[in-house]
Motif scaffolding. Structure first.
Motif, PDB file in Angstrom:
ATOM      1  N   SER A  19      11.794  -7.856  40.182  1.00 39.43           N
ATOM      2  CA  SER A  19      12.515  -8.681  41.146  1.00 39.43           C
ATOM      3  C   SER A  19      11.660  -9.777  41.777  1.00 39.43           C
ATOM      4  O   SER A  19      12.189 -10.774  42.260  1.00 39.43           O
ATOM      5  CB  SER A  19      13.105  -7.801  42.258  1.00 39.43           C
ATOM      6  N   ASN A  20      10.329  -9.589  41.769  1.00 38.53           N
ATOM      7  CA  ASN A  20       9.456 -10.544  42.449  1.00 38.53           C
ATOM      8  C   ASN A  20       9.026 -11.640  41.477  1.00 38.53           C
ATOM      9  O   ASN A  20       8.225 -11.405  40.577  1.00 38.53           O
ATOM     10  CB  ASN A  20       8.230  -9.809  43.003  1.00 38.53           C
ATOM     11  N   SER A  21       9.547 -12.833  41.696  1.00 40.64           N
ATOM     12  CA  SER A  21       9.241 -13.928  40.778  1.00 40.64           C
ATOM     13  C   SER A  21       7.777 -14.352  40.859  1.00 40.64           C
ATOM     14  O   SER A  21       7.291 -15.057  39.992  1.00 40.64           O
ATOM     15  CB  SER A  21      10.149 -15.130  41.072  1.00 40.64           C
ATOM     16  N   ALA A  22       7.070 -13.899  41.899  1.00 38.24           N
ATOM     17  CA  ALA A  22       5.650 -14.238  42.033  1.00 38.24           C
ATOM     18  C   ALA A  22       4.752 -13.289  41.257  1.00 38.24           C
ATOM     19  O   ALA A  22       3.530 -13.423  41.283  1.00 38.24           O
ATOM     20  CB  ALA A  22       5.255 -14.226  43.511  1.00 38.24           C
ATOM     21  N   SER A  23       5.341 -12.327  40.572  1.00 36.53           N
ATOM     22  CA  SER A  23       4.550 -11.366  39.809  1.00 36.53           C
ATOM     23  C   SER A  23       3.701 -12.074  38.774  1.00 36.53           C
ATOM     24  O   SER A  23       4.151 -13.025  38.131  1.00 36.53           O
ATOM     25  CB  SER A  23       5.466 -10.349  39.125  1.00 36.53           C
ATOM     26  N   GLN A  24       2.480 -11.575  38.621  1.00 31.19           N
ATOM     27  CA  GLN A  24       1.522 -12.304  37.785  1.00 31.19           C
ATOM     28  C   GLN A  24       1.101 -11.573  36.526  1.00 31.19           C
ATOM     29  O   GLN A  24       0.806 -12.200  35.516  1.00 31.19           O
ATOM     30  CB  GLN A  24       0.272 -12.604  38.603  1.00 31.19           C
ATOM     31  N   SER A  25       1.014 -10.267  36.611  1.00 31.87           N
ATOM     32  CA  SER A  25       0.507  -9.509  35.467  1.00 31.87           C
ATOM     33  C   SER A  25       1.446  -8.357  35.168  1.00 31.87           C
ATOM     34  O   SER A  25       2.086  -7.819  36.072  1.00 31.87           O
ATOM     35  CB  SER A  25      -0.892  -8.960  35.761  1.00 31.87           C
ATOM     36  N   PHE A  26       1.462  -7.996  33.879  1.00 30.58           N
ATOM     37  CA  PHE A  26       2.455  -7.019  33.426  1.00 30.58           C
ATOM     38  C   PHE A  26       1.813  -6.084  32.415  1.00 30.58           C
ATOM     39  O   PHE A  26       0.981  -6.508  31.610  1.00 30.58           O
ATOM     40  CB  PHE A  26       3.642  -7.760  32.784  1.00 30.58           C
ATOM     41  N   PHE A  27       2.230  -4.819  32.485  1.00 25.89           N
ATOM     42  CA  PHE A  27       1.596  -3.814  31.639  1.00 25.89           C
ATOM     43  C   PHE A  27       2.611  -2.782  31.208  1.00 25.89           C
ATOM     44  O   PHE A  27       3.599  -2.533  31.896  1.00 25.89           O
ATOM     45  CB  PHE A  27       0.475  -3.096  32.421  1.00 25.89           C
ATOM     46  N   TRP A  28       2.303  -2.125  30.109  1.00 21.62           N
ATOM     47  CA  TRP A  28       2.997  -0.906  29.717  1.00 21.62           C
ATOM     48  C   TRP A  28       1.991   0.236  29.705  1.00 21.62           C
ATOM     49  O   TRP A  28       0.910   0.115  29.102  1.00 21.62           O
ATOM     50  CB  TRP A  28       3.622  -1.047  28.329  1.00 21.62           C
ATOM     51  N   TYR A  29       2.339   1.324  30.392  1.00 18.80           N
ATOM     52  CA  TYR A  29       1.553   2.544  30.369  1.00 18.80           C
ATOM     53  C   TYR A  29       2.376   3.607  29.654  1.00 18.80           C
ATOM     54  O   TYR A  29       3.592   3.614  29.705  1.00 18.80           O
ATOM     55  CB  TYR A  29       1.251   3.042  31.790  1.00 18.80           C
ATOM     56  N   ARG A  30       1.664   4.541  29.038  1.00 22.51           N
ATOM     57  CA  ARG A  30       2.313   5.679  28.391  1.00 22.51           C
ATOM     58  C   ARG A  30       1.929   6.936  29.174  1.00 22.51           C
ATOM     59  O   ARG A  30       0.770   7.114  29.558  1.00 22.51           O
ATOM     60  CB  ARG A  30       1.815   5.778  26.940  1.00 22.51           C
ATOM     61  N   GLN A  31       2.920   7.811  29.392  1.00 26.88           N
ATOM     62  CA  GLN A  31       2.646   9.063  30.093  1.00 26.88           C
ATOM     63  C   GLN A  31       3.276  10.221  29.336  1.00 26.88           C
ATOM     64  O   GLN A  31       4.500  10.263  29.158  1.00 26.88           O
ATOM     65  CB  GLN A  31       3.184   9.024  31.530  1.00 26.88           C
ATOM     66  N   ASP A  32       2.456  11.154  28.903  1.00 32.27           N
ATOM     67  CA  ASP A  32       2.967  12.382  28.300  1.00 32.27           C
ATOM     68  C   ASP A  32       3.377  13.339  29.408  1.00 32.27           C
ATOM     69  O   ASP A  32       2.913  13.215  30.556  1.00 32.27           O
ATOM     70  CB  ASP A  32       1.909  13.001  27.392  1.00 32.27           C
ATOM     71  N   CYS A  33       4.195  14.315  29.049  1.00 36.86           N
ATOM     72  CA  CYS A  33       4.789  15.196  30.051  1.00 36.86           C
ATOM     73  C   CYS A  33       3.727  15.870  30.921  1.00 36.86           C
ATOM     74  O   CYS A  33       2.833  16.552  30.412  1.00 36.86           O
ATOM     75  CB  CYS A  33       5.645  16.252  29.353  1.00 36.86           C
ATOM     76  N   ARG A  34       3.808  15.627  32.223  1.00 39.87           N
ATOM     77  CA  ARG A  34       2.915  16.211  33.215  1.00 39.87           C
ATOM     78  C   ARG A  34       1.440  15.898  32.957  1.00 39.87           C
ATOM     79  O   ARG A  34       0.559  16.679  33.300  1.00 39.87           O
ATOM     80  CB  ARG A  34       3.130  17.735  33.308  1.00 39.87           C
TER      81      ARG A  34
END
Lengths: 112, 113
Positions: free
Chosen positions: A26-41
């Motif tokens: 929602s924030n148009s001022a956002s500058q950096s973007f990432f994808w993280y992976r998380q396994d169960c717990r």
């Protein structure tokens, strides 16, 4: 409206399939973007950064659309080991304290 | 083998009890963070510390306290004032060359008895 929104899924796909996740921010001022992976717990681990021109790492492709304020992750030739939750992470600008905002995650289940 | 270690893996809290979650790192990093993760929600920042002997409140600090007396240690205390403490707690430290990339500990699952 949440700052970062993801479809929670789960996405159930067969091995070898191509699957795509979207994430909106929602924030148009956002500058950096990432994808993280998380396994169960388990702890989240950085999968890849997302660059303006789009970037690829093996079977994974990330895209950024600043005009529409969304990022995407495409996984080709899905493996059983890809089953996990994928977290979208957005960093706001300095005026927002360089804060990292995490999406709730999208669950992927790859089945044989 | 450098890393960030959390303990215990599972913790149970009785009504009115304070409990402390441990986070230790041997990466010689200055910054350390505590996050809380609830089902269906993104990680939320509880407290962070940019340097030893200094820490700041995050988005959901009420009912929690921290200390940073040593560079390698950043313990989180969940006090009795935190009325809904059941969650998965994650400690993190950013990469020294890129603050945007976080390394997380393996997490502590806190439950209320």
């Amino acid at each position: 409206r949440k700052e970062v929104e993801q479809d929670p899924g789960p996405f159930n796909v067969p091995e070898g399939a191509t699957v795509a996740f979207n994430c909106t921010y929602s924030n148009s001022a956002s500058q950096s973007f990432f994808w993280y992976r998380q396994d169960c717990r388990k702890e989240p681990k950085l999968l890849m950064s997302v660059y303006s021109s789009g970037n690829e790492d093996g079977r994974f492709t990330a895209q950024l659309n600043r005009a529409s304020q969304y990022i995407s992750l495409l996984i080709r030739d899905s493996k059983l080991s890809d089953s996990a939750t994928y977290l979208c992470v957005v960093k706001a600008g300095a005026e927002y304290g360089n804060k990292l905002v995490f999406g709730a995650g999208t669950i992927l289940r790859v089945k044989s | 083998d450098g890393g960030i270690t959390q303990s215990p893996k599972y913790l149970f809290r009785k009504e009115g009890q304070n409990v402390t979650l441990s986070c230790e790192q041997n990466l010689n990093h200055d910054a350390m963070y505590w996050y809380r993760q609830d089902p269906g929600q993104g990680l939320r920042l509880i407290y962070y510390s940019q340097i030893v002997n200094d820490f700041q409140k995050g988005d959901i600090a009420e009912g929690y306290s921290v200390s940073r007396e040593k560079k390698e240690s950043f313990p989180l205390t969940v006090t009795s004032a935190q009325k809904n403490p059941t969650a998965f707690y994650l400690c993190a430290t950013p990469d020294r060359d890129n603050y945007e990339k976080l390394f997380f500990g393996s997490g502590t699952q806190l439950s209320v008895l």
